[in-house]
Design a protein around this motif. Structure first.
Motif, PDB file in Angstrom:
ATOM      1  N   ASP A 288       0.823  -1.212   0.000  1.00 32.68           N
ATOM      2  CA  ASP A 288       0.000   0.000   0.000  1.00 32.68           C
ATOM      3  C   ASP A 288       0.856   1.261   0.000  1.00 32.68           C
ATOM      4  OD1 ASP A 288      -2.583  -1.352   0.288  1.00 32.68           O
ATOM      5  OD2 ASP A 288      -1.817  -1.931   2.261  1.00 32.68           O
ATOM      6  N   ALA A 289       2.017   1.192   0.641  1.00 29.17           N
ATOM      7  CA  ALA A 289       2.903   2.354   0.745  1.00 29.17           C
ATOM      8  C   ALA A 289       4.324   1.860   0.956  1.00 29.17           C
ATOM      9  CB  ALA A 289       2.477   3.266   1.905  1.00 29.17           C
ATOM     10  N   ALA A 290       5.286   2.738   0.696  1.00 23.83           N
ATOM     11  CA  ALA A 290       6.687   2.379   0.903  1.00 23.83           C
ATOM     12  C   ALA A 290       7.472   3.614   1.306  1.00 23.83           C
ATOM     13  CB  ALA A 290       7.293   1.763  -0.362  1.00 23.83           C
ATOM     14  N   ILE A 291       8.447   3.421   2.185  1.00 28.66           N
ATOM     15  CA  ILE A 291       9.391   4.477   2.559  1.00 28.66           C
ATOM     16  C   ILE A 291      10.767   4.021   2.108  1.00 28.66           C
ATOM     17  CG2 ILE A 291      10.506   5.681   4.467  1.00 28.66           C
ATOM     18  CD1 ILE A 291       7.901   5.650   5.964  1.00 28.66           C
ATOM     19  N   ALA A 292      11.383   4.804   1.231  1.00 24.39           N
ATOM     20  CA  ALA A 292      12.660   4.384   0.642  1.00 24.39           C
ATOM     21  C   ALA A 292      13.270   5.564  -0.106  1.00 24.39           C
ATOM     22  CB  ALA A 292      12.449   3.199  -0.307  1.00 24.39           C
ATOM     23  N   HIS A 293      14.436   5.310  -0.719  1.00 21.56           N
ATOM     24  CA  HIS A 293      15.036   6.263  -1.650  1.00 21.56           C
ATOM     25  C   HIS A 293      14.393   6.034  -3.023  1.00 21.56           C
ATOM     26  CE1 HIS A 293      18.141   5.424   1.448  1.00 21.56           C
ATOM     27  NE2 HIS A 293      18.414   6.698   1.332  1.00 21.56           N
ATOM     28  N   PHE A 294      13.876   7.080  -3.632  1.00 24.10           N
ATOM     29  CA  PHE A 294      13.264   6.974  -4.958  1.00 24.10           C
ATOM     30  C   PHE A 294      13.968   7.949  -5.899  1.00 24.10           C
ATOM     31  CE2 PHE A 294       9.979   5.416  -2.142  1.00 24.10           C
ATOM     32  CZ  PHE A 294       9.438   4.340  -2.835  1.00 24.10           C
ATOM     33  N   ASP A 295      14.755   7.418  -6.823  1.00 23.62           N
ATOM     34  CA  ASP A 295      15.363   8.247  -7.850  1.00 23.62           C
ATOM     35  C   ASP A 295      14.284   8.687  -8.837  1.00 23.62           C
ATOM     36  OD1 ASP A 295      17.865   8.000  -6.748  1.00 23.62           O
ATOM     37  OD2 ASP A 295      18.427   6.287  -7.997  1.00 23.62           O
ATOM     38  N   PRO A 296      14.534   9.756  -9.624  1.00 25.99           N
ATOM     39  CA  PRO A 296      13.543  10.188 -10.618  1.00 25.99           C
ATOM     40  C   PRO A 296      13.094   9.068 -11.546  1.00 25.99           C
ATOM     41  CG  PRO A 296      15.241  11.852 -10.376  1.00 25.99           C
ATOM     42  CD  PRO A 296      15.682  10.683  -9.540  1.00 25.99           C
ATOM     43  N   ASP A 297      14.008   8.157 -11.904  1.00 29.18           N
ATOM     44  CA  ASP A 297      13.649   7.058 -12.797  1.00 29.18           C
ATOM     45  C   ASP A 297      12.770   6.014 -12.121  1.00 29.18           C
ATOM     46  OD1 ASP A 297      15.168   8.280 -14.739  1.00 29.18           O
ATOM     47  OD2 ASP A 297      16.928   6.995 -14.432  1.00 29.18           O
ATOM     48  N   ASP A 298      12.669   6.077 -10.791  1.00 30.60           N
ATOM     49  CA  ASP A 298      11.894   5.080 -10.043  1.00 30.60           C
ATOM     50  C   ASP A 298      10.441   5.490  -9.832  1.00 30.60           C
ATOM     51  OD1 ASP A 298      14.241   3.627  -9.670  1.00 30.60           O
ATOM     52  OD2 ASP A 298      14.693   4.604  -7.768  1.00 30.60           O
ATOM     53  N   GLN A 299      10.036   6.678 -10.286  1.00 30.91           N
ATOM     54  CA  GLN A 299       8.779   7.253  -9.813  1.00 30.91           C
ATOM     55  C   GLN A 299       7.600   7.091 -10.765  1.00 30.91           C
ATOM     56  OE1 GLN A 299       9.296  11.225  -8.253  1.00 30.91           O
ATOM     57  NE2 GLN A 299      11.283  10.735  -7.345  1.00 30.91           N
TER      58      GLN A 299
ATOM     59  N   VAL B 151       8.107   8.918   0.975  1.00 27.06           N
ATOM     60  CA  VAL B 151       7.037   7.932   1.090  1.00 27.06           C
ATOM     61  C   VAL B 151       6.315   7.908  -0.251  1.00 27.06           C
ATOM     62  CG1 VAL B 151       5.444   9.652   2.082  1.00 27.06           C
ATOM     63  CG2 VAL B 151       4.982   7.213   2.360  1.00 27.06           C
ATOM     64  N   ALA B 152       5.986   6.715  -0.725  1.00 24.88           N
ATOM     65  CA  ALA B 152       5.348   6.579  -2.033  1.00 24.88           C
ATOM     66  C   ALA B 152       4.139   5.664  -1.926  1.00 24.88           C
ATOM     67  CB  ALA B 152       6.335   6.023  -3.055  1.00 24.88           C
ATOM     68  N   ILE B 153       3.113   5.988  -2.721  1.00 30.65           N
ATOM     69  CA  ILE B 153       1.942   5.137  -2.877  1.00 30.65           C
ATOM     70  C   ILE B 153       1.649   5.043  -4.363  1.00 30.65           C
ATOM     71  CG2 ILE B 153       0.992   5.751  -0.623  1.00 30.65           C
ATOM     72  CD1 ILE B 153      -0.955   7.638  -2.013  1.00 30.65           C
ATOM     73  N   HIS B 154       0.770   4.147  -4.740  1.00 30.47           N
ATOM     74  CA  HIS B 154       0.406   4.020  -6.146  1.00 30.47           C
ATOM     75  C   HIS B 154      -0.299   5.292  -6.593  1.00 30.47           C
ATOM     76  CE1 HIS B 154      -1.091   2.310  -9.891  1.00 30.47           C
ATOM     77  NE2 HIS B 154      -0.299   1.272  -9.687  1.00 30.47           N
ATOM     78  N   ALA B 155      -0.004   5.722  -7.813  1.00 32.08           N
ATOM     79  CA  ALA B 155      -0.567   6.976  -8.308  1.00 32.08           C
ATOM     80  C   ALA B 155      -2.022   6.845  -8.744  1.00 32.08           C
ATOM     81  CB  ALA B 155       0.261   7.502  -9.483  1.00 32.08           C
TER      82      ALA B 155
END
Length: 312
Positions: free
Chosen positions: A142-153, A271-275
């Motif tokens: 549902d969610a993630a906390i991590a390093h997200f490079d521009p190519d990962d987003q 923090v990232a979630i599905h768009a």
């Protein structure tokens, strides 16, 4: 078309085996096969290549599995939204993190659970960066906390949480021989124990050394944060860690933590979630709870660890 048919089809695509898929769905294999066959008749396409065993998805099946995952995720999100209106957010938030960001989870998880006491959190912290991103995009997290490079987003909604800075962990004897502002060149002269190259923080550290024209070969590599601390505590090695670790894992005994400058390198943790919209109500609530904490300010003042730690 029924949700159950899509669930069975996604299970077969995930397990790549009819019997294991049936077991994961708690149905008999004939019932699962019949439901998928009916789905194929309704859509007038072949979804699965069959021989004596599962032989992969057809091109139509590859497309349907993407849609099926989205449809099932939206179904779960809708049920959670209705439940949240009635009694507040319930159920389990599936939260992923890379191992090096796992030390900071207690604060956002605590804020989320305080705001939503009926909810539970399941943390997955032993995922590779690639697998973490895949599970997030495939609605397995549902969610993630991590390093997200521009190519990962791509396909994700990514919200910055805090900026990491880096500290040099050394023994008290090593610290006595170091004076003034410590540089990455100083660190390169020490016997180093670092995390393994597949871990994102190691990749960040390697890049800083490379950008400074420094060639570093650590004598010890480990995939365990606890093991890294233990090696430094033994007095033979030094290491480089994020300043955020000092809050959850303060240095003790004969270990010292010193700020690394020139350059004062950092990396964004988000923090990232599905768009996809409207998405998971629990995921949206977790993002709100995490971003309200102002973690940059929190981590600027680690928990007291005695006079041996210098944080700039």
């Amino acid at each position: 078309m029924l949700f159950r048919q899509l669930e069975y089809f996604v299970a077969v695509a995930r397990e790549r085996h009819f019997a294991r898929a049936a077991e994961s769905c708690y149905v008999s294999q004939p019932a699962l096969s019949a439901a998928i066959a009916k789905l194929e008749r309704e859509l007038n396409v072949t979804l699965i290549n069959r021989g004596h065993n599962y032989q992969g998805l057809t091109p139509e099946g590859e497309r349907l599995v993407v849609w099926a995952k989205r449809i099932l995720a939206e179904q779960e999100a809708f049920k959670a939204e209705v439940a949240a209106v009635q009694s507040g957010i319930t159920g389990t938030l599936r939260l992923g993190t890379d191992p090096t960001a796992s030390t900071t989870l207690a604060l956002p998880v605590g804020a989320f659970c305080s705001a939503h006491p009926l909810a539970k959190v399941q943390v997955r912290s032993r995922l590779s960066t690639k697998e973490l991103h895949r599970q997030l995009r495939d609605f397995e997290l549902d969610a993630a906390i991590a390093h997200f490079d521009p190519d990962d987003q791509e396909g994700l909604q990514v919200v910055p949480l805090y900026q990491e800075r880096y500290m040099l962990l050394v023994s008290v004897e090593q610290a006595a021989s170091l004076s003034g502002e410590l540089t990455w060149a100083d660190a390169a002269q020490l016997p180093l124990a670092l995390l393994t190259p597949d871990m994102r923080i190691r990749q960040i550290v390697d890049k800083v050394f490379a950008d400074k024209g420094l060639e570093v070969t650590p004598q010890v590599e480990t995939d365990s944060i606890a093991s890294l601390y233990a090696h430094v505590g033994g007095g033979e090695w030094a290491s480089i860690v994020p300043h955020t670790w000092l809050r959850a894992m303060p240095v003790v005994g004969r270990t010292r933590a010193l700020p690394l400058l020139d350059p004062e390198a950092g990396a964004q943790v988000s923090v990232a979630i599905h768009a996809g919209t409207p998405g998971s109500v629990a995921a949206r609530a977790f993002v709100s709870a995490a971003t309200a904490l102002n973690l940059d300010e929190v981590f600027a003042h680690p928990l007291p660890t005695g006079p041996q730690t210098r944080v700039r």
